[in-house]
Motif scaffolding. Sequence first.
Motif, short mmCIF file in Angstrom:
data_model
loop_
_atom_site.label_atom_id
_atom_site.label_comp_id
_atom_site.label_asym_id
_atom_site.label_seq_id
_atom_site.Cartn_x
_atom_site.Cartn_y
_atom_site.Cartn_z
N PRO A 37 -43.20 -32.67 24.74
CA PRO A 37 -43.61 -31.33 25.68
C PRO A 37 -45.12 -31.68 24.75
O PRO A 37 -45.23 -31.60 23.97
N PRO A 38 -46.58 -31.50 25.49
CA PRO A 38 -48.26 -31.25 25.30
C PRO A 38 -47.53 -29.76 24.73
O PRO A 38 -46.98 -29.68 25.15
N LYS A 39 -48.69 -29.66 23.99
CA LYS A 39 -48.86 -28.63 23.57
C LYS A 39 -49.77 -27.31 24.69
O LYS A 39 -50.11 -28.21 25.56
N GLY A 40 -49.13 -26.08 24.72
CA GLY A 40 -49.71 -25.16 25.70
C GLY A 40 -51.05 -24.97 25.49
O GLY A 40 -51.91 -25.01 24.39
N HIS A 71 -48.83 -28.12 31.59
CA HIS A 71 -47.39 -28.39 30.94
C HIS A 71 -46.42 -27.27 30.60
O HIS A 71 -45.45 -27.49 30.15
#
Lengths: 243, 595
Positions: B183-186, B384
């Motif tokens: 997952p991409p960073k928050g 995200h």
Amino acid sequence: MSHNYQDQNQNQEPDAFGAVPIVVNQTPRLPRRTVIKWFVAVAASLQLGDAQVFGAEPGPGEPVITANGYGKDPLLNQTHNPGDLWPLTLSPAQRAAAIALADVILPADNLGPAASQLRCVDFLDEWVSAPYPAQLRDRELVLPGLDWLDVEAGRRFGDVFASLTLAQQQAICDDICFEPRAGENFKTAARFFSRFRSLAAAAYYATTAGWEAIGYVGNQPSLTYDGPPDEVLARLGVEQTVA
Amino acid sequence: MPMIRAEDATKDYDVIIVGSGAGGGQMAFTLTLAGIKCLMLEAGRGYDPVTETPMFQRRDQAPLLGNSTPDKEFGFHDATVDGGWQMPAEPYTQASDKPEEQFWWWRARMMGGRTNHWGRISLRNGPYDFKPRTRDGLGLDWPVDYDDIEPYYTKVEQLIGVYGSNEGLENTPNSPEGVLQPPPKGRAGELLAQKHGKTLGIPIIPIHRAVLTQKLDADRLPAVLFPGNTWAQKIVGDAMRARAACFWATPCGRGCSTGANYQSTTVHLPPALATGNLDIVANAHVREVVVGADGKARGVMFIDKTTGQDVRVNAKAVVLAASSGETVRIMLNSKSTLFPDGLANGSGLVGKYIMDTVGTSLQGQIPALENLPPYNEDGAGGSHFYAPWWLYQQAEALGFPRGYHIEMGATRGMPGGGNPLPDDLGDGAYGSRYKQEARRYYGSFMGFACRGEMIPNDNCFAELDNSTTDAWGIPVLKWHWLWAEHEQRMCDHAERTFKDLIETMGGTVRSVTNGRNRIEPGGKIIHEVGGAIMGTDAATSVCNGFSQTWEVPNLFLVDGTPFPSNADKNPTLTIMALAWRAGDYLVDQSRRGLL
């Protein structure tokens, strides 16, 4: 969706809330008749011939919008400049007033250039000349408003708005820049000002200079997405929770 | 994308597939890689994301600063062409003149359909979602359960690439280890919401979206998907290698010229075409499915929109994947002596139990997010984080039986096109003060959206309107719609929850609450499913658990039409999983000579 928080009637992207297209806030419909009525009342109080300034229908010199829209299959990946898809229709006097007002609202300063350097009035002209319902409604407020600016400038300072000094222009703007505080005779002018400021800013911040002015960084490819820098995380009191 | 002319579609096809989106694309992929010769009919024009996608285009390069118009209802740069809720050539009618009893029917008449612009949110249904009636006595159960579909969720995720994390939450399935992409960073607002959501018991976690955060493992995955079949592995591997990883710019709703997210036109159709087993005809507006004297589908009649001529094509089986509304319309318009009420409609259920997703939203302004130092928040071109439904055990106390998930928009996204400083916050500012205030508030607005489960009801359906035809003389759909009390109560709860969340974050609610008008109109969320539901017998359903119609064994429905329920999870991933499974079944049936 980050810029349409005011608009209750926006089209919201159904599937990806974060990728909602941005809709310029639309003023509730204000019939041309109402606008005219109010401006006529103002003009009458100024003892001006209302018919000369505000006709009940578009005046003889005011173009009626007959162009077509861009249709359901326009070219998406090329640049479309104002005037490419339908004719621009502001009169020279309206353009001059609009350029001057946009620069009072968005002047050159440490955050960036003036609206006039970023073609903001071309976008505004494209907007009020467009053959779509929301834009036609704005046209009914913006065109009489620009005309009103010159009438008001003439009444107070004996010249058109574009030829006034900045202090004189600001004196007029101070009376109409916030609708809740505007006097009875300035209510509709204040609605015009609000809409004009909104449209001018919509154009200003759509440019790369506008991005810098507001603090947007992006629209550039990158090998990684790093998330907020430590300084931002610290200020918010949060930790990055994704490795 | 190579296509053929309508008059050249004369081969001896095994299967005709109507529609080129998630269901049709997956079916074409599955069948052609099994050696089955397919003809795909798409009602819209050909569309090439590689050359047509507006990547990096700015708002000041678009007419009206990219804002929505009746011609482009999601804004100028949205991928959809020749589509929308209103299309002059393809009208539809409403049974009621009350807005709250009307259905907004979205169409995307283009190669790849809605998959070109969709939000890429790819959530698995959980075990509860297949047996809702068993759990609470409402709505309808599926004839399949999670374990039947799970292997296909995994296969689809491996093929299309889905980012996300495994959190082990109730009815929010994990994927097998190693299947999901990282997952991409928050983003700042997402992390802030996550922190404060915890204090309210709301789990805010990485969402699952069909975006490649890294390149697909083309050396490993093809052998996992097609064990022992080196021909299929080579084709699928080549297609995977042709897709780039996300470069963290431009919204996914524009489509993606580098294939970094899933759309049928970049993921399903290229390998299907590479097999040599697929012909595609665009501008093919289907009128009806043609049935033989034996009651089996023999082919399809369509209008070649480039000539206006009727064309007939033949095959051994027909797959409809035209969207719930359009598949229903084709079935109801396919009348014959054997099927006087429409094809495979002996149950009278074709057109019935159409559902959308329950939608409402609330916006807030969060002072903590004001005046942050500029940094790049474009990210993966969509959300995200999200919150899956977290109150499964409290349905009784809540007063509504099913759940919703929370989507959120918190971003310092590309500005312009709208006023960045609301008048009340600006307090009349103009000049340099306006610019300073615009910069201060930029990025401090967050929106929260409810995406909830609608229970099918008798008041939501589509039928033919024989008094109105489209531009080609084909009767159109008339829609009936009525939200039930369940959905209204869900929206009441969602709005209270969003208000709590915004205020816990130290913010202020910005948008006006509209009471019972807060629910979005039916069809607005574009998660239209149902209309030819799957079930356990021919009296109470239109098709079986393999999306095969009871009455016409060589007719399959692989869009949203077979859904007997519409979980809060966005339907696209499930459409693809069901289509792959139906495709495997069709291959098996045809090898046994049963078709």
